[in-house]
Design a protein around this motif. Structure first.
Motif, PDB file in Angstrom:
ATOM      1  N   LEU A 295      16.457  46.818  38.685  1.00 58.45           N
ATOM      2  CA  LEU A 295      17.850  46.555  38.344  1.00 58.45           C
ATOM      3  C   LEU A 295      18.085  45.125  37.877  1.00 58.45           C
ATOM      4  O   LEU A 295      19.154  44.811  37.355  1.00 58.45           O
ATOM      5  CB  LEU A 295      18.756  46.882  39.524  1.00 58.45           C
ATOM      6  CG  LEU A 295      18.728  48.347  39.985  1.00 58.45           C
ATOM      7  CD1 LEU A 295      19.887  48.622  40.938  1.00 58.45           C
ATOM      8  CD2 LEU A 295      18.740  49.327  38.829  1.00 58.45           C
ATOM      9  N   SER A 296      17.099  44.253  38.044  1.00 58.08           N
ATOM     10  CA  SER A 296      17.173  42.884  37.522  1.00 58.08           C
ATOM     11  C   SER A 296      16.629  42.774  36.098  1.00 58.08           C
ATOM     12  O   SER A 296      16.649  41.688  35.509  1.00 58.08           O
ATOM     13  CB  SER A 296      16.371  41.950  38.430  1.00 58.08           C
ATOM     14  OG  SER A 296      15.023  42.401  38.535  1.00 58.08           O
ATOM     15  N   ASP A 297      16.162  43.871  35.521  1.00 52.64           N
ATOM     16  CA  ASP A 297      15.516  43.858  34.207  1.00 52.64           C
ATOM     17  C   ASP A 297      16.499  43.374  33.136  1.00 52.64           C
ATOM     18  O   ASP A 297      17.611  43.897  33.023  1.00 52.64           O
ATOM     19  CB  ASP A 297      15.034  45.273  33.870  1.00 52.64           C
ATOM     20  CG  ASP A 297      14.029  45.289  32.723  1.00 52.64           C
ATOM     21  OD1 ASP A 297      14.323  44.699  31.663  1.00 52.64           O
ATOM     22  OD2 ASP A 297      12.963  45.905  32.877  1.00 52.64           O
ATOM     23  N   PRO A 298      16.106  42.381  32.334  1.00 53.95           N
ATOM     24  CA  PRO A 298      17.005  41.894  31.277  1.00 53.95           C
ATOM     25  C   PRO A 298      17.429  42.987  30.299  1.00 53.95           C
ATOM     26  O   PRO A 298      18.491  42.879  29.673  1.00 53.95           O
ATOM     27  CB  PRO A 298      16.177  40.807  30.577  1.00 53.95           C
ATOM     28  CG  PRO A 298      15.192  40.353  31.600  1.00 53.95           C
ATOM     29  CD  PRO A 298      14.860  41.570  32.416  1.00 53.95           C
ATOM     30  N   ARG A 299      16.625  44.031  30.179  1.00 53.04           N
ATOM     31  CA  ARG A 299      16.969  45.116  29.260  1.00 53.04           C
ATOM     32  C   ARG A 299      18.218  45.884  29.704  1.00 53.04           C
ATOM     33  O   ARG A 299      18.780  46.658  28.923  1.00 53.04           O
ATOM     34  CB  ARG A 299      15.792  46.086  29.118  1.00 53.04           C
ATOM     35  CG  ARG A 299      14.581  45.495  28.393  1.00 53.04           C
ATOM     36  CD  ARG A 299      13.415  46.457  28.420  1.00 53.04           C
ATOM     37  NE  ARG A 299      12.878  46.620  29.773  1.00 53.04           N
ATOM     38  CZ  ARG A 299      11.903  47.477  30.093  1.00 53.04           C
ATOM     39  NH1 ARG A 299      11.374  48.258  29.158  1.00 53.04           N
ATOM     40  NH2 ARG A 299      11.460  47.555  31.335  1.00 53.04           N
ATOM     41  N   LEU A 300      18.669  45.677  30.942  1.00 51.54           N
ATOM     42  CA  LEU A 300      19.860  46.362  31.436  1.00 51.54           C
ATOM     43  C   LEU A 300      21.154  45.592  31.176  1.00 51.54           C
ATOM     44  O   LEU A 300      22.230  46.067  31.525  1.00 51.54           O
ATOM     45  CB  LEU A 300      19.736  46.608  32.945  1.00 51.54           C
ATOM     46  CG  LEU A 300      18.621  47.538  33.408  1.00 51.54           C
ATOM     47  CD1 LEU A 300      18.689  47.728  34.910  1.00 51.54           C
ATOM     48  CD2 LEU A 300      18.699  48.881  32.711  1.00 51.54           C
ATOM     49  N   GLU A 301      21.050  44.418  30.560  1.00 57.01           N
ATOM     50  CA  GLU A 301      22.235  43.581  30.388  1.00 57.01           C
ATOM     51  C   GLU A 301      23.352  44.288  29.613  1.00 57.01           C
ATOM     52  O   GLU A 301      24.523  44.173  29.966  1.00 57.01           O
ATOM     53  CB  GLU A 301      21.871  42.271  29.703  1.00 57.01           C
ATOM     54  CG  GLU A 301      21.259  41.248  30.644  1.00 57.01           C
ATOM     55  CD  GLU A 301      22.230  40.844  31.753  1.00 57.01           C
ATOM     56  OE1 GLU A 301      23.292  40.272  31.449  1.00 57.01           O
ATOM     57  OE2 GLU A 301      21.927  41.121  32.929  1.00 57.01           O
ATOM     58  N   ASP A 302      23.009  45.019  28.563  1.00 62.86           N
ATOM     59  CA  ASP A 302      24.045  45.721  27.801  1.00 62.86           C
ATOM     60  C   ASP A 302      24.725  46.787  28.663  1.00 62.86           C
ATOM     61  O   ASP A 302      25.942  46.999  28.556  1.00 62.86           O
ATOM     62  CB  ASP A 302      23.445  46.370  26.548  1.00 62.86           C
ATOM     63  CG  ASP A 302      23.068  45.357  25.485  1.00 62.86           C
ATOM     64  OD1 ASP A 302      23.506  44.194  25.588  1.00 62.86           O
ATOM     65  OD2 ASP A 302      22.331  45.737  24.546  1.00 62.86           O
ATOM     66  N   PHE A 303      23.945  47.440  29.507  1.00 57.91           N
ATOM     67  CA  PHE A 303      24.523  48.453  30.392  1.00 57.91           C
ATOM     68  C   PHE A 303      25.472  47.818  31.393  1.00 57.91           C
ATOM     69  O   PHE A 303      26.597  48.298  31.581  1.00 57.91           O
ATOM     70  CB  PHE A 303      23.418  49.211  31.126  1.00 57.91           C
ATOM     71  CG  PHE A 303      23.931  50.082  32.244  1.00 57.91           C
ATOM     72  CD1 PHE A 303      24.591  51.267  31.964  1.00 57.91           C
ATOM     73  CD2 PHE A 303      23.763  49.705  33.573  1.00 57.91           C
ATOM     74  CE1 PHE A 303      25.085  52.061  32.997  1.00 57.91           C
ATOM     75  CE2 PHE A 303      24.251  50.499  34.608  1.00 57.91           C
ATOM     76  CZ  PHE A 303      24.918  51.681  34.313  1.00 57.91           C
TER      77      PHE A 303
END
Length: 342
Positions: free
Chosen positions: A157-165
Protein backbone atom coordinates in the motif's frame (compact mmCIF):
# COMPACT_ATOMS: atom_id res chain seq x y z
CA UNK A 1 -29.66 8.03 17.39
CA UNK A 2 -28.39 7.14 13.89
CA UNK A 3 -29.32 3.88 12.19
CA UNK A 4 -27.33 0.95 13.60
CA UNK A 5 -24.82 0.25 10.82
CA UNK A 6 -22.59 -2.78 10.31
CA UNK A 7 -19.74 -1.73 7.99
CA UNK A 8 -18.17 -5.20 7.68
CA UNK A 9 -20.53 -7.67 5.99
CA UNK A 10 -19.89 -9.84 2.96
CA UNK A 11 -21.62 -11.12 -0.13
CA UNK A 12 -20.63 -14.14 -2.24
CA UNK A 13 -20.74 -13.79 -6.03
CA UNK A 14 -21.05 -17.35 -7.40
CA UNK A 15 -21.70 -16.35 -11.02
CA UNK A 16 -18.51 -14.29 -11.06
CA UNK A 17 -16.42 -17.10 -9.65
CA UNK A 18 -17.94 -19.63 -12.04
CA UNK A 19 -16.97 -17.44 -14.98
CA UNK A 20 -13.43 -17.03 -13.65
CA UNK A 21 -13.18 -20.82 -13.31
CA UNK A 22 -14.43 -21.23 -16.87
CA UNK A 23 -11.95 -18.75 -18.32
CA UNK A 24 -8.78 -19.70 -16.43
CA UNK A 25 -9.26 -23.09 -14.72
CA UNK A 26 -5.52 -23.62 -14.41
CA UNK A 27 -4.99 -20.35 -12.52
CA UNK A 28 -7.92 -21.11 -10.21
CA UNK A 29 -6.41 -24.53 -9.48
CA UNK A 30 -3.01 -22.98 -8.74
CA UNK A 31 -4.61 -20.44 -6.39
CA UNK A 32 -6.51 -23.19 -4.56
CA UNK A 33 -3.30 -25.17 -4.14
CA UNK A 34 -1.56 -22.10 -2.68
CA UNK A 35 -4.44 -21.54 -0.24
CA UNK A 36 -4.11 -25.15 0.89
CA UNK A 37 -0.42 -24.56 1.61
CA UNK A 38 -1.06 -21.30 3.42
CA UNK A 39 -4.00 -22.50 5.52
CA UNK A 40 -3.25 -26.21 5.96
CA UNK A 41 -5.47 -29.18 5.22
CA UNK A 42 -7.11 -29.25 8.67
CA UNK A 43 -8.33 -25.67 8.41
CA UNK A 44 -9.46 -26.08 4.83
CA UNK A 45 -11.50 -29.12 5.85
CA UNK A 46 -13.38 -26.95 8.35
CA UNK A 47 -13.68 -23.82 6.20
CA UNK A 48 -15.32 -25.50 3.20
CA UNK A 49 -18.38 -26.81 5.05
CA UNK A 50 -18.57 -23.63 7.13
CA UNK A 51 -18.86 -21.45 4.04
CA UNK A 52 -21.19 -23.92 2.35
CA UNK A 53 -23.61 -23.78 5.26
CA UNK A 54 -23.65 -19.97 5.05
CA UNK A 55 -24.26 -19.60 1.32
CA UNK A 56 -27.91 -18.54 1.83
CA UNK A 57 -26.76 -15.77 4.18
CA UNK A 58 -24.14 -14.71 1.63
CA UNK A 59 -26.40 -14.64 -1.42
CA UNK A 60 -30.08 -14.37 -0.45
CA UNK A 61 -31.26 -10.84 0.38
CA UNK A 62 -34.28 -12.06 2.34
CA UNK A 63 -32.09 -14.24 4.56
CA UNK A 64 -29.66 -11.34 5.06
CA UNK A 65 -32.42 -8.94 6.09
CA UNK A 66 -33.86 -11.45 8.56
CA UNK A 67 -30.42 -11.92 10.11
CA UNK A 68 -29.95 -8.16 10.33
CA UNK A 69 -33.29 -7.81 12.09
CA UNK A 70 -32.30 -10.53 14.56
CA UNK A 71 -29.02 -8.71 15.30
CA UNK A 72 -30.66 -5.30 15.67
CA UNK A 73 -28.81 -3.95 12.62
CA UNK A 74 -30.60 -1.37 10.48
CA UNK A 75 -28.05 -1.14 7.67
CA UNK A 76 -25.12 -3.15 6.33
CA UNK A 77 -22.21 -2.07 4.20
CA UNK A 78 -21.87 -5.08 1.91
CA UNK A 79 -18.51 -6.00 0.37
CA UNK A 80 -17.43 -8.98 -1.69
CA UNK A 81 -16.02 -11.98 0.12
CA UNK A 82 -12.22 -11.56 -0.17
CA UNK A 83 -11.89 -14.75 -2.24
CA UNK A 84 -13.13 -12.55 -5.10
CA UNK A 85 -9.98 -10.37 -5.05
CA UNK A 86 -8.17 -12.73 -7.50
CA UNK A 87 -4.72 -11.21 -6.84
CA UNK A 88 -3.19 -13.65 -9.33
CA UNK A 89 -5.42 -12.60 -12.25
CA UNK A 90 -3.78 -11.05 -15.35
CA UNK A 91 -4.66 -7.46 -16.14
CA UNK A 92 -7.60 -7.83 -18.51
CA UNK A 93 -9.29 -10.51 -16.45
CA UNK A 94 -8.66 -8.64 -13.19
CA UNK A 95 -10.29 -5.47 -14.51
CA UNK A 96 -13.28 -7.40 -15.85
CA UNK A 97 -13.66 -9.25 -12.52
CA UNK A 98 -13.55 -6.01 -10.51
CA UNK A 99 -16.15 -4.32 -12.68
CA UNK A 100 -18.36 -7.41 -12.70
CA UNK A 101 -18.12 -7.52 -8.91
CA UNK A 102 -19.14 -3.86 -8.83
CA UNK A 103 -22.19 -4.67 -10.94
CA UNK A 104 -23.20 -7.66 -8.85
CA UNK A 105 -22.74 -5.90 -5.51
CA UNK A 106 -24.81 -2.97 -6.78
CA UNK A 107 -27.49 -5.42 -7.92
CA UNK A 108 -27.52 -7.11 -4.51
CA UNK A 109 -27.88 -3.93 -2.47
CA UNK A 110 -30.46 -2.49 -4.89
CA UNK A 111 -32.86 -5.18 -3.67
CA UNK A 112 -33.11 -3.30 -0.34
CA UNK A 113 -31.49 0.13 -0.83
CA UNK A 114 -32.75 1.44 2.51
CA UNK A 115 -31.00 -1.42 4.34
CA UNK A 116 -27.77 -1.96 2.40
CA UNK A 117 -24.85 0.04 1.01
CA UNK A 118 -22.35 -1.51 -1.40
CA UNK A 119 -18.57 -1.49 -1.67
CA UNK A 120 -16.88 -2.49 -4.91
CA UNK A 121 -13.50 -3.86 -5.93
CA UNK A 122 -10.36 -2.64 -7.68
CA UNK A 123 -7.46 -4.76 -9.03
CA UNK A 124 -4.71 -3.92 -6.52
CA UNK A 125 -2.12 -5.98 -8.42
CA UNK A 126 -2.58 -3.71 -11.46
CA UNK A 127 -2.23 -0.16 -10.08
CA UNK A 128 -2.61 1.54 -13.46
CA UNK A 129 -6.17 0.17 -13.77
CA UNK A 130 -7.42 0.94 -10.28
CA UNK A 131 -8.76 4.44 -10.91
CA UNK A 132 -11.08 3.35 -13.71
CA UNK A 133 -12.44 0.54 -11.52
CA UNK A 134 -12.88 2.95 -8.62
CA UNK A 135 -14.80 5.34 -10.86
CA UNK A 136 -16.89 2.43 -12.12
CA UNK A 137 -17.78 1.51 -8.53
CA UNK A 138 -18.52 4.98 -7.15
CA UNK A 139 -19.59 7.05 -10.14
CA UNK A 140 -20.89 4.24 -12.32
CA UNK A 141 -22.62 2.00 -9.80
CA UNK A 142 -23.33 4.36 -6.93
CA UNK A 143 -21.32 2.33 -4.43
CA UNK A 144 -19.92 4.00 -1.32
CA UNK A 145 -16.35 2.99 -2.08
CA UNK A 146 -14.20 -0.07 -2.59
CA UNK A 147 -12.60 -2.89 -0.66
CA UNK A 148 -8.88 -3.63 -1.00
CA UNK A 149 -6.48 -6.21 0.41
CA UNK A 150 -3.36 -5.53 2.45
CA UNK A 151 -1.10 -6.33 -0.51
CA UNK A 152 -1.24 -8.07 -3.90
CA UNK A 153 1.84 -9.66 -5.43
CA UNK A 154 4.62 -7.09 -5.26
CA UNK A 155 2.23 -4.19 -4.60
CA UNK A 156 2.28 -2.85 -1.04
CA UNK A 157 0.00 0.00 0.00
CA UNK A 158 3.06 2.28 0.13
CA UNK A 159 3.81 1.60 -3.57
CA UNK A 160 4.28 4.86 -5.52
CA UNK A 161 2.23 3.33 -8.33
CA UNK A 162 -0.87 3.71 -6.11
CA UNK A 163 -0.61 7.50 -5.90
CA UNK A 164 -3.22 8.10 -8.61
CA UNK A 165 -5.61 5.75 -6.84
CA UNK A 166 -5.17 7.41 -3.47
CA UNK A 167 -5.61 10.84 -5.04
CA UNK A 168 -8.81 9.80 -6.78
CA UNK A 169 -10.23 8.11 -3.67
CA UNK A 170 -9.49 11.26 -1.67
CA UNK A 171 -11.11 13.47 -4.30
CA UNK A 172 -14.24 11.30 -4.30
CA UNK A 173 -14.17 11.15 -0.48
CA UNK A 174 -15.25 7.53 -0.82
CA UNK A 175 -14.67 4.68 1.62
CA UNK A 176 -11.62 2.45 1.14
CA UNK A 177 -12.24 -0.68 3.20
CA UNK A 178 -8.96 -2.43 4.06
CA UNK A 179 -9.60 -6.17 4.43
CA UNK A 180 -6.69 -8.62 4.11
CA UNK A 181 -6.86 -11.69 1.91
CA UNK A 182 -4.09 -14.16 2.62
CA UNK A 183 -0.95 -13.63 4.66
CA UNK A 184 2.64 -13.20 3.56
CA UNK A 185 3.83 -15.51 6.37
CA UNK A 186 2.50 -18.48 4.35
CA UNK A 187 3.40 -21.95 5.70
CA UNK A 188 4.41 -20.69 9.13
CA UNK A 189 0.68 -20.29 9.79
CA UNK A 190 -0.54 -23.52 8.20
CA UNK A 191 -1.96 -25.11 11.37
CA UNK A 192 -4.32 -24.27 14.24
CA UNK A 193 -6.07 -21.71 11.96
CA UNK A 194 -3.17 -19.32 12.58
CA UNK A 195 -3.53 -18.09 9.00
CA UNK A 196 -6.61 -16.26 10.24
CA UNK A 197 -6.19 -15.74 13.98
CA UNK A 198 -2.63 -14.40 13.64
CA UNK A 199 -2.37 -13.73 9.91
CA UNK A 200 -5.25 -11.29 9.56
CA UNK A 201 -4.15 -8.99 12.44
CA UNK A 202 -0.57 -9.07 11.14
CA UNK A 203 -1.65 -8.10 7.64
CA UNK A 204 -3.79 -5.24 8.93
CA UNK A 205 -0.89 -3.93 11.01
CA UNK A 206 1.61 -4.17 8.16
CA UNK A 207 -0.70 -2.54 5.62
CA UNK A 208 -1.61 0.39 7.88
CA UNK A 209 2.06 0.87 8.75
CA UNK A 210 2.89 1.14 5.04
CA UNK A 211 0.23 3.85 4.69
CA UNK A 212 1.53 5.77 7.70
CA UNK A 213 5.29 5.58 7.25
CA UNK A 214 5.18 6.20 3.49
CA UNK A 215 3.35 9.48 4.06
CA UNK A 216 0.25 8.42 2.11
CA UNK A 217 -2.01 10.06 4.70
CA UNK A 218 0.11 13.22 4.63
CA UNK A 219 -0.27 13.56 0.88
CA UNK A 220 -3.95 12.60 0.85
CA UNK A 221 -5.54 13.86 4.08
CA UNK A 222 -9.08 13.39 2.74
CA UNK A 223 -8.72 9.60 2.47
CA UNK A 224 -11.44 7.72 4.33
CA UNK A 225 -9.83 4.37 5.12
CA UNK A 226 -11.74 1.86 7.23
CA UNK A 227 -9.65 -1.03 8.59
CA UNK A 228 -11.23 -4.41 9.28
CA UNK A 229 -10.57 -6.41 12.45
CA UNK A 230 -9.92 -3.33 14.54
CA UNK A 231 -6.76 -2.58 12.57
CA UNK A 232 -5.13 -5.78 13.78
CA UNK A 233 -2.24 -5.52 16.18
CA UNK A 234 -1.20 -1.96 15.36
CA UNK A 235 -3.47 0.24 17.53
CA UNK A 236 -2.45 -1.48 20.77
CA UNK A 237 1.31 -1.45 20.05
CA UNK A 238 1.56 1.89 18.24
CA UNK A 239 3.98 3.19 20.88
CA UNK A 240 6.71 1.08 19.30
CA UNK A 241 6.10 2.84 15.98
CA UNK A 242 6.23 6.23 17.69
CA UNK A 243 9.55 5.32 19.30
CA UNK A 244 11.03 4.21 15.98
CA UNK A 245 9.87 7.47 14.37
CA UNK A 246 11.72 9.42 17.07
CA UNK A 247 15.03 7.54 17.00
CA UNK A 248 15.38 6.05 13.48
CA UNK A 249 15.81 8.22 10.38
CA UNK A 250 14.68 5.31 8.18
CA UNK A 251 11.33 5.28 10.07
CA UNK A 252 10.72 9.01 9.61
CA UNK A 253 8.87 8.99 6.30
CA UNK A 254 5.71 10.52 7.74
CA UNK A 255 5.41 14.10 8.97
CA UNK A 256 3.88 13.42 12.40
CA UNK A 257 3.98 10.77 15.10
CA UNK A 258 2.62 7.47 13.72
CA UNK A 259 0.01 7.28 16.48
CA UNK A 260 -1.57 10.52 15.27
CA UNK A 261 -2.55 8.91 11.98
CA UNK A 262 -4.77 6.38 13.72
CA UNK A 263 -7.14 9.27 14.38
CA UNK A 264 -7.32 9.91 10.64
CA UNK A 265 -8.62 6.41 9.87
CA UNK A 266 -11.59 4.33 11.00
CA UNK A 267 -11.57 0.86 12.61
CA UNK A 268 -14.29 -1.74 12.96
CA UNK A 269 -15.22 -3.51 16.19
CA UNK A 270 -14.33 -7.08 15.13
CA UNK A 271 -11.84 -7.61 17.98
CA UNK A 272 -13.70 -10.32 19.95
CA UNK A 273 -12.87 -8.91 23.37
CA UNK A 274 -14.44 -6.08 25.41
CA UNK A 275 -11.09 -4.95 26.82
CA UNK A 276 -9.60 -4.86 23.32
CA UNK A 277 -12.52 -2.71 22.17
CA UNK A 278 -11.97 -0.32 25.07
CA UNK A 279 -8.29 -0.04 24.19
CA UNK A 280 -9.12 0.51 20.53
CA UNK A 281 -11.36 3.44 21.43
CA UNK A 282 -8.63 4.87 23.68
CA UNK A 283 -6.01 4.52 20.92
CA UNK A 284 -7.91 5.90 17.94
CA UNK A 285 -10.68 8.00 19.46
CA UNK A 286 -14.42 7.47 19.83
CA UNK A 287 -15.09 9.16 16.50
CA UNK A 288 -13.00 6.59 14.58
CA UNK A 289 -14.60 3.28 15.60
CA UNK A 290 -17.48 1.77 13.61
CA UNK A 291 -19.58 -1.34 14.14
CA UNK A 292 -18.50 -4.48 12.28
CA UNK A 293 -19.53 -8.12 12.34
CA UNK A 294 -17.65 -9.93 9.50
CA UNK A 295 -21.09 -11.29 8.61
CA UNK A 296 -21.70 -14.19 8.20
CA UNK A 297 -18.43 -16.06 8.76
CA UNK A 298 -17.54 -18.06 11.86
CA UNK A 299 -14.74 -15.63 12.75
CA UNK A 300 -17.28 -12.84 12.87
CA UNK A 301 -19.78 -11.90 15.53
CA UNK A 302 -23.33 -13.21 15.78
CA UNK A 303 -24.22 -10.36 18.16
CA UNK A 304 -22.15 -7.33 17.13
CA UNK A 305 -24.47 -4.79 18.75
CA UNK A 306 -24.55 -6.69 22.04
CA UNK A 307 -20.76 -6.94 22.12
CA UNK A 308 -20.40 -3.17 21.79
CA UNK A 309 -23.00 -2.55 24.49
CA UNK A 310 -21.21 -5.00 26.80
CA UNK A 311 -17.82 -3.28 26.51
CA UNK A 312 -18.48 -0.80 29.32
CA UNK A 313 -18.19 2.29 27.13
CA UNK A 314 -20.09 5.53 27.79
CA UNK A 315 -23.54 5.68 26.18
CA UNK A 316 -22.53 8.53 23.90
CA UNK A 317 -19.55 6.53 22.61
CA UNK A 318 -21.73 3.46 22.08
CA UNK A 319 -24.17 5.52 20.00
CA UNK A 320 -21.36 6.84 17.84
CA UNK A 321 -19.91 3.38 17.27
CA UNK A 322 -23.26 1.77 16.50
CA UNK A 323 -24.23 4.29 13.86
CA UNK A 324 -23.18 7.91 14.19
CA UNK A 325 -19.64 7.50 12.89
CA UNK A 326 -20.72 5.38 9.92
CA UNK A 327 -23.45 7.89 9.05
CA UNK A 328 -20.88 10.70 8.94
CA UNK A 329 -18.58 8.63 6.75
CA UNK A 330 -21.37 7.75 4.36
CA UNK A 331 -22.62 11.32 4.12
CA UNK A 332 -19.26 12.41 2.75
CA UNK A 333 -19.63 10.04 -0.22
CA UNK A 334 -23.12 11.23 -1.22
CA UNK A 335 -22.10 14.00 -3.65
CA UNK A 336 -19.99 11.62 -5.75
CA UNK A 337 -22.64 8.91 -5.76
CA UNK A 338 -25.60 11.19 -6.36
CA UNK A 339 -25.74 10.88 -10.13
CA UNK A 340 -24.71 7.26 -10.42
CA UNK A 341 -26.81 4.60 -12.06
CA UNK A 342 -28.19 1.79 -9.90
Amino acid sequence: MSAVTDVHAHVLLPTLHAEIERRVPELVAEAAALELVRNGAASQAVSGPMVGARIPRLTDVAVRLAQMDAQGVDRQWVSASPNHFYPWAPEGLAVWAAMEANRLVAEHVAAAPDRMVGLGLVPLQHPSRMVECLDDAVLGRGLAGVEISSFAGDVELSDPRLEDFWARAAALRCVVFLHPFGCSLDERLDRFYLANTVGQPVENAVAISHLIFAGVLDRHPDLRIVAAHGGGYLPTVIGRSDHAWRVRPDAHGCRDLPSSYLRRMWFDTVVHDPLALQRLVESVGASQVVLGSDYPFDMGSEDPVGEVRAAGLPDEVVDRILGGNAAALLAATEPARGGARG
